[in-house]
Design a protein around this motif. Structure first.
Motif, PDB file in Angstrom:
ATOM      1  N   ASP A  53      63.321 110.803  51.141  1.00 28.63           N
ATOM      2  CA  ASP A  53      62.899 109.474  50.710  1.00 28.63           C
ATOM      3  C   ASP A  53      64.055 108.480  50.594  1.00 28.63           C
ATOM      4  O   ASP A  53      63.884 107.293  50.860  1.00 28.63           O
ATOM      5  CB  ASP A  53      62.163 109.583  49.374  1.00 28.63           C
ATOM      6  N   LEU A  54      65.239 108.941  50.183  1.00 32.33           N
ATOM      7  CA  LEU A  54      66.354 108.008  50.031  1.00 32.33           C
ATOM      8  C   LEU A  54      66.754 107.411  51.376  1.00 32.33           C
ATOM      9  O   LEU A  54      66.978 106.200  51.488  1.00 32.33           O
ATOM     10  CB  LEU A  54      67.548 108.706  49.379  1.00 32.33           C
ATOM     11  N   TRP A  55      66.828 108.235  52.405  1.00 34.15           N
ATOM     12  CA  TRP A  55      67.190 107.745  53.740  1.00 34.15           C
ATOM     13  C   TRP A  55      66.043 106.955  54.362  1.00 34.15           C
ATOM     14  O   TRP A  55      66.246 105.883  54.942  1.00 34.15           O
ATOM     15  CB  TRP A  55      67.594 108.912  54.614  1.00 34.15           C
ATOM     16  N   ASP A  56      64.827 107.449  54.239  1.00 36.02           N
ATOM     17  CA  ASP A  56      63.674 106.751  54.817  1.00 36.02           C
ATOM     18  C   ASP A  56      63.509 105.359  54.201  1.00 36.02           C
ATOM     19  O   ASP A  56      63.231 104.379  54.899  1.00 36.02           O
ATOM     20  CB  ASP A  56      62.395 107.561  54.613  1.00 36.02           C
ATOM     21  N   SER A  57      63.682 105.264  52.884  1.00 35.57           N
ATOM     22  CA  SER A  57      63.537 103.960  52.221  1.00 35.57           C
ATOM     23  C   SER A  57      64.671 103.020  52.615  1.00 35.57           C
ATOM     24  O   SER A  57      64.464 101.803  52.733  1.00 35.57           O
ATOM     25  CB  SER A  57      63.504 104.135  50.700  1.00 35.57           C
ATOM     26  N   LEU A  58      65.867 103.570  52.844  1.00 40.06           N
ATOM     27  CA  LEU A  58      66.988 102.734  53.273  1.00 40.06           C
ATOM     28  C   LEU A  58      66.729 102.164  54.666  1.00 40.06           C
ATOM     29  O   LEU A  58      66.955 100.965  54.911  1.00 40.06           O
ATOM     30  CB  LEU A  58      68.282 103.544  53.260  1.00 40.06           C
ATOM     31  N   LYS A  59      66.227 102.987  55.558  1.00 38.25           N
ATOM     32  CA  LYS A  59      65.902 102.496  56.903  1.00 38.25           C
ATOM     33  C   LYS A  59      64.857 101.390  56.825  1.00 38.25           C
ATOM     34  O   LYS A  59      65.004 100.341  57.481  1.00 38.25           O
ATOM     35  CB  LYS A  59      65.388 103.651  57.766  1.00 38.25           C
ATOM     36  N   ASP A  60      63.829 101.626  56.038  1.00 35.64           N
ATOM     37  CA  ASP A  60      62.750 100.645  55.907  1.00 35.64           C
ATOM     38  C   ASP A  60      63.273  99.344  55.316  1.00 35.64           C
ATOM     39  O   ASP A  60      62.964  98.243  55.802  1.00 35.64           O
ATOM     40  CB  ASP A  60      61.643 101.242  55.030  1.00 35.64           C
ATOM     41  N   ALA A  61      64.078  99.439  54.255  1.00 35.03           N
ATOM     42  CA  ALA A  61      64.605  98.235  53.604  1.00 35.03           C
ATOM     43  C   ALA A  61      65.505  97.446  54.550  1.00 35.03           C
ATOM     44  O   ALA A  61      65.480  96.204  54.551  1.00 35.03           O
ATOM     45  CB  ALA A  61      65.368  98.626  52.341  1.00 35.03           C
ATOM     46  N   GLY A 136      78.674 109.390  59.838  1.00 33.68           N
ATOM     47  CA  GLY A 136      79.059 110.717  60.309  1.00 33.68           C
ATOM     48  C   GLY A 136      80.259 111.284  59.586  1.00 33.68           C
ATOM     49  O   GLY A 136      80.658 112.430  59.837  1.00 33.68           O
ATOM     50  N   ALA A 137      80.868 110.526  58.662  1.00 35.03           N
ATOM     51  CA  ALA A 137      82.066 110.976  57.955  1.00 35.03           C
ATOM     52  C   ALA A 137      81.703 111.916  56.813  1.00 35.03           C
ATOM     53  O   ALA A 137      80.634 111.809  56.204  1.00 35.03           O
ATOM     54  CB  ALA A 137      82.835 109.774  57.400  1.00 35.03           C
ATOM     55  N   THR A 138      82.614 112.835  56.526  1.00 38.67           N
ATOM     56  CA  THR A 138      82.455 113.727  55.375  1.00 38.67           C
ATOM     57  C   THR A 138      83.437 113.270  54.292  1.00 38.67           C
ATOM     58  O   THR A 138      84.317 114.007  53.851  1.00 38.67           O
ATOM     59  CB  THR A 138      82.685 115.192  55.756  1.00 38.67           C
ATOM     60  N   ALA A 191      73.583 106.081  66.293  1.00 38.87           N
ATOM     61  CA  ALA A 191      72.320 106.611  65.769  1.00 38.87           C
ATOM     62  C   ALA A 191      71.894 105.867  64.511  1.00 38.87           C
ATOM     63  O   ALA A 191      70.719 105.542  64.328  1.00 38.87           O
ATOM     64  CB  ALA A 191      72.455 108.110  65.484  1.00 38.87           C
ATOM     65  N   ALA A 192      72.863 105.583  63.619  1.00 35.57           N
ATOM     66  CA  ALA A 192      72.539 104.858  62.385  1.00 35.57           C
ATOM     67  C   ALA A 192      72.133 103.426  62.694  1.00 35.57           C
ATOM     68  O   ALA A 192      71.252 102.868  62.033  1.00 35.57           O
ATOM     69  CB  ALA A 192      73.727 104.883  61.435  1.00 35.57           C
ATOM     70  N   SER A 193      72.773 102.823  63.692  1.00 37.63           N
ATOM     71  CA  SER A 193      72.413 101.463  64.082  1.00 37.63           C
ATOM     72  C   SER A 193      70.977 101.408  64.585  1.00 37.63           C
ATOM     73  O   SER A 193      70.211 100.507  64.224  1.00 37.63           O
ATOM     74  CB  SER A 193      73.372 100.950  65.158  1.00 37.63           C
ATOM     75  N   GLU A 194      70.613 102.381  65.398  1.00 39.10           N
ATOM     76  CA  GLU A 194      69.241 102.424  65.908  1.00 39.10           C
ATOM     77  C   GLU A 194      68.244 102.635  64.769  1.00 39.10           C
ATOM     78  O   GLU A 194      67.153 102.060  64.767  1.00 39.10           O
ATOM     79  CB  GLU A 194      69.103 103.535  66.941  1.00 39.10           C
ATOM     80  N   ILE A 198      71.470  97.903  61.518  1.00 38.66           N
ATOM     81  CA  ILE A 198      72.821  97.410  61.229  1.00 38.66           C
ATOM     82  C   ILE A 198      73.643  97.556  62.517  1.00 38.66           C
ATOM     83  O   ILE A 198      73.626  98.607  63.143  1.00 38.66           O
ATOM     84  CB  ILE A 198      73.477  98.209  60.090  1.00 38.66           C
ATOM     85  N   PRO A 199      74.381  96.538  62.921  1.00 39.19           N
ATOM     86  CA  PRO A 199      75.132  96.634  64.172  1.00 39.19           C
ATOM     87  C   PRO A 199      76.110  97.810  64.190  1.00 39.19           C
ATOM     88  O   PRO A 199      76.758  98.110  63.178  1.00 39.19           O
ATOM     89  CB  PRO A 199      75.889  95.300  64.235  1.00 39.19           C
TER      90      PRO A 199
END
Length: 481
Positions: A53-61, A136-138, A191-194, A198-199
């Motif tokens: 949910d945290l990632w899905d909501s971030l994408k949606d927002a 992708g960073a740790t 992948a995160a941009s898609e 976010i550019p």
């Protein structure tokens, strides 16, 4: 610095994810908030954010905020990433969750992680998880490791001493590398941009634990000002430069800039969720009446409570123990003092007054121990939108109560961290001066101050202790069933 440049700020909370776009002067250009799904409570006091949910909501927002944004997306020069503290994310080799993120309300967070599942490759915080998703960073901010992690509380580094480190049962190779807040941790991947819009290539800046980020975004300085943070967990905060371990009424957290520490009082668990609870409890009649008045249910209840209920609610008091502390499982929330004249609006106002009096006592204890006189308060969070609540805070605390233009100040704090990481401002002071914008102030009403002082000092502050023996006995009865 040009006026056309922007910072995207991420403010992840327990109940919602907010994404905001700011200009470099701290003006919010647009924002969008996505409500999170309810925490899943089950078993032996376990609490999890469902699915991803945290990632899905971030994408949606992100997608929703870009629908509102009329500027040039390529002018976004940085991302400030903030999220909830005291949570735990278990990730596999690919960076996906092995199991749902454990909420701060989960009893497993009271002890170190024990490696039992071979699918788990990484153990991190919410900021670490979302950093990996975006870049992708740790790497993760050292200022979000609050609780049972193998981190030296002074150096804010993983323990060097093997025996001490191993006592925390979390393998070092499963932990991210630590960086200071306001540090660039990576860039938005393709992948995160898609996924977010976010550019690609935009730098992502670390922040801190969400309360420290909120304190920064509220413009806290060490001048007798306290911030009251109205969230699922309500607390009051001050800032300083000394890391303290010998306190009783407050504890020190790493701050949102290097060398800064956030002092945090005792708080209220499930605090603003109690306001939601009372609204839901009052049911569809309130919803329908609010719709008829062209208002939200919260605004409608605020109006009723302000116009039809006197300060003190005619002796109706609320004790805010809706979620007990792990070491005090007998605690329960209470409303006491009903008579036949009390209605839903009295219950609603009583919850607001209970929050304010509880936090007044907690804040005062922190100030007394620090030897500091409380001069004013800043109130942040969605609850500060209510003018009734703001006036109650001013009257209960007996000092001016301020609110900022952006009352969800964690988003401003995330933007400030990004601005500092990018070198837009040379230090915290200048960033706060340019990016934190005051909105208005509520002045205490003398007769209300006197009334609340009498209620609090002679009645309210004694309710929990007077009821404790009975609640312990009740807990024993139900534990024995």
């Amino acid at each position: 610095m040009t006026e056309e440049q922007y910072i995207l700020a991420i403010d992840g909370g327990t109940q919602s994810t907010k994404v905001a776009i700011f200009d470099l002067r701290g003006a919010e250009i647009c924002s969008h908030t996505v409500k999170l799904r309810p925490i899943v409570l089950y078993g032996d006091n376990r609490a999890e954010h469902p699915d991803d949910d945290l990632w899905d909501s971030l994408k949606d927002a992100c997608h929703k905020v870009f629908e509102k944004f009329k500027g040039d997306r390529t002018k976004i020069i940085g991302v400030g990433l903030g999220s909830i503290r005291c949570c735990r994310a278990l990730m596999n080799e690919d960076g996906n969750l092995v199991s749902p993120v454990q909420s701060w309300m989960d009893m497993r967070l009271s002890r170190p992680y024990e490696h039992e599942d071979d699918a788990v490759r990484w153990v991190t915080t919410t900021t670490g998880y979302l950093t990996h998703r975006l870049t992708g960073a740790t790497k993760d901010t050292r200022s979000n490791y609050v609780g049972p992690w193998p981190i030296d509380p002074v150096a804010l580094e993983w323990y060097d001493d093997k025996e001490t480190f191993d006592s925390y049962t979390t393998p070092r190779e499963m932990l991210f590398d630590l960086v200071d807040p306001a540090t660039i941790v990576g860039e938005i991947t393709a992948a995160a941009s898609e996924a977010t819009g976010i550019p690609q290539g935009v730098p992502v800046a670390s922040t801190a634990n969400d309360k420290a980020v909120e304190g920064l975004g509220a413009g806290l300085v060490n001048d007798g000002t306290a911030l009251v943070s109205l969230g699922t967990y309500i607390t009051s905060m001050m800032v300083g430069e000394e890391n303290r371990f010998d306190t009783n009424a407050y504890f020190a957290n790493p701050g949102a800039t290097p060398g800064e520490f956030l002092y945090e009082s005792n708080g209220i668990r499930r605090g603003m969720a109690t306001v939601t609870w009372i609204k839901d409890l009052l049911g569809k009649d309130i919803v329908e009446a609010a719709e008829g008045a062209g208002m939200s249910p919260e605004a409608y209840l605020n109006k009723l409570a302000a116009e039809e209920v006197s300060p003190g609610c005619d002796g109706l008091y609320t004790v805010l123990h809706w979620l007990s502390h792990p070491t005090r499982l007998h605690e329960r929330g209470m409303m006491i003092g009903f008579n036949g004249t009390h209605k839903g609006e009295h219950m609603f106002r009583s919850v607001l007054e209970g929050i304010a009096m509880t936090m007044k006592n907690n804040t005062q204890a922190m100030c007394d121990e620090r030897g500091i006189k409380l001069e004013k308060i800043i109130v942040s969070g969605g609850g500060s939108n209510g003018e009734l609540f703001m006036q109650i805070f001013a009257d209960v605390y007996g000092v001016p109560a301020y609110r900022n233009e952006v009352n969800g100040s964690a988003s401003v704090g995330a933007a400030i961290c990004a601005a500092l990481a990018l070198g837009i401002y040379p230090d915290r002071e200048q960033a706060v001066e340019h990016m934190v914008r005051k909105r208005d102030v509520f002045t205490p009403i003398p007769e209300n101050v006197a009334l609340y002082k009498g209620i609090n000092e002679t009645v309210y502050c004694n309710l929990a202790s007077q009821m404790e023996p009975l609640l312990k006995r009740s807990h024993e009865i139900f534990q024995g069933r």
